[in-house]
Write an enzyme that holds these catalytic residues in place. Structure first.
Site, PDB file in Angstrom:
ATOM      1  N   ASP A 192      19.361 -20.884  39.788  1.00  0.00           N
ATOM      2  CA  ASP A 192      18.418 -22.109  39.717  1.00  0.00           C
ATOM      3  C   ASP A 192      17.575 -22.141  41.035  1.00  0.00           C
ATOM      4  O   ASP A 192      16.433 -22.460  40.840  1.00  0.00           O
ATOM      5  CB  ASP A 192      19.280 -23.199  39.204  1.00  0.00           C
ATOM      6  CG  ASP A 192      19.809 -23.332  37.977  1.00  0.00           C
ATOM      7  OD1 ASP A 192      18.788 -23.140  37.065  1.00  0.00           O
ATOM      8  OD2 ASP A 192      20.779 -23.725  37.678  1.00  0.00           O
ATOM      9  N   VAL A 193      18.510 -22.064  41.955  1.00  0.00           N
ATOM     10  CA  VAL A 193      17.774 -22.523  43.517  1.00  0.00           C
ATOM     11  C   VAL A 193      16.865 -21.287  43.721  1.00  0.00           C
ATOM     12  O   VAL A 193      15.613 -21.924  44.128  1.00  0.00           O
ATOM     13  CB  VAL A 193      18.981 -22.648  44.419  1.00  0.00           C
ATOM     14  CG1 VAL A 193      18.248 -22.487  45.942  1.00  0.00           C
ATOM     15  CG2 VAL A 193      19.729 -23.782  44.398  1.00  0.00           C
TER      16      VAL A 193
END
Length: 419
Positions: A192-193
């Protein structure tokens, strides 16, 4: 080239992107991480959330953000970690009137970020093709698990799934033949990051291209693409050799010694990155015999012979304490460090000097502690003037100031449950 929607946001904040308005239709982490980057750089970010519920992660607690009296609020710290600097408005986009509100906002925005399932926003007339007809300068970024096309494009998935499918877990974790061996996910939602970071880059590139073309464009971001791209040197090594990379635990596939060593009172990390540092390391640990041995003088020899060399180093490293070794190694220019937990991280003098903790006051008198942006622009530094928003905290202001609604019109929308 000037864009009318850009001027609407100009002057409201400082920062490198203070002329940019972002309509944030995303939730969870990858999209919000991207839009928080943009907010930190001064963009006006309007986060559209479901009335009464909001972003799913608001409920992902404990721990919870606390008010001025130390009481838990209804917002989790998980939500706070990715939504600093934004305005929240609540809109029911399942209604025609709610869809019309989003279209009006998109017409006056520079960027839209969304992470709905493929086809969901098209049903509402909020897809790129629909919105770009209203606003040809719009940069529209879609974030999905597998991308907008391909045999798996329709499948859902979370970060954990992509760490597995994208190969990261195959090289993360201890070796299978050692205690605790086996695949392991990274301790943060790295898929996600990293997708949020790549999305930020893509949006900034599209905005820059708009300055010469006059047109926005569509961006197709996929968690799978980003986590595979993160494979970097491991993957290119596989392409060249045909040998599938495997787990090394805390060791390094291409450098020795580059690992955790047990010492007399704990553990430390030693990272010898080249042959000169190897000689410095041998001097620090007082092993001239290893420094002079031709088998170990070059990195290739240390890699091939790690099974014989590392146990010898490990025995020597047990003879002193952590602080003694760090002092000796640093005196010889050898990269090394303790393994800190996060309490120790924020007690570290360099972390404190760099101001990596940012406390942002809330309207209720409470304080939200967040991590400073690493994007350190000298002339237009990051902006920390807005805490993570409470649900719908800017609905009235945005409808009034951006769309020009009267108080009566806003109240009518509220009575109908549209906002």
């Amino acid at each position: 080239m000037s864009h009318p929607q850009s001027q609407a946001a100009a002057g409201s904040r400082s920062g490198a992107l203070s002329h940019i308005r972002v309509l944030d239709l995303s939730r969870i982490l990858a999209g919000p991480w991207c839009t928080q980057n943009l907010a930190d750089m001064g963009a006006e970010v309007i986060k559209v959330e479901r009335p009464g519920v909001g972003d799913d992660t608001r409920a992902w607690g404990p721990p919870w953000v606390r008010d001025a009296d130390g009481r838990d609020t209804s917002d989790s710290t998980y939500y706070a970690a990715a939504n600093r600097g934004k305005k929240s408005i609540t809109v029911d986009i399942s209604t025609e009137a709610g869809q019309d509100l989003v279209r009006r906002l998109a017409a006056q925005s520079d960027v839209v970020v969304e992470n709905y399932k493929i086809g969901d926003l098209k049903r509402y007339g909020l897809d790129y093709e629909s919105l770009s007809r209203l606003n040809p300068g719009l940069v529209y970024c879609s974030i999905t698990g597998y991308g907008q096309d391909g045999p798996w494009a329709h499948k859902p998935g979370y970060d954990f799934v992509f760490q597995a499918v994208g190969g990261l877990m195959s090289i993360t974790g201890e070796r299978d033949d050692l205690p605790g061996g086996g695949p392991q996910k990274v301790g943060i939602a790295i898929a996600d990051v990293i997708t949020g970071m790549y999305a930020t880059i893509a949006i900034l590139a599209a905005l820059q291209h708009r300055t010469v073309s006059g047109r926005g464009q569509y961006i197709d971001m996929a968690l799978l693409d980003c986590i595979v791209a993160l494979g970097g040197n491991q993957v290119t090594g596989y392409f060249a050799s045909g040998k599938v990379p495997h787990r090394y635990g805390n060791a390094h596939a291409s450098l020795v010694p580059y690992q955790v060593f047990a010492v007399a009172d704990g553990e430390i990390v030693v990272a010898v990155g080249n042959d000169k540092q190897w000689q410095q390391y041998c001097a620090a640990i007082e092993r001239p015999d290893l420094a002079q041995d031709p088998r170990w003088s070059k990195v290739t020899g240390r890699i091939v012979g790690r099974g014989e060399l590392v146990p010898e180093l490990a025995r020597t490293m047990l003879t002193r304490t952590r602080d003694e070794w760090i002092e000796r190694l640093e005196a010889h220019g050898v990269p090394c460090g303790p393994i800190n937990d996060y309490a120790q991280v924020f007690e570290h003098p360099q972390v404190q000097h760099r101001g990596l903790r940012v406390d942002v006051p809330r309207a209720d008198g409470g304080m939200v502690s967040t991590i400073a942006s690493p994007l350190r622009l000298r002339d237009t530094p990051p902006v920390y003037d807005r805490p993570p928003p409470t649900l719908g905290d800017s609905t009235v202001a945005v409808l009034r100031d951006v769309l020009g609604f009267s108080d009566g019109e806003i109240e009518a929308y509220r009575r109908k449950g549209i906002v």
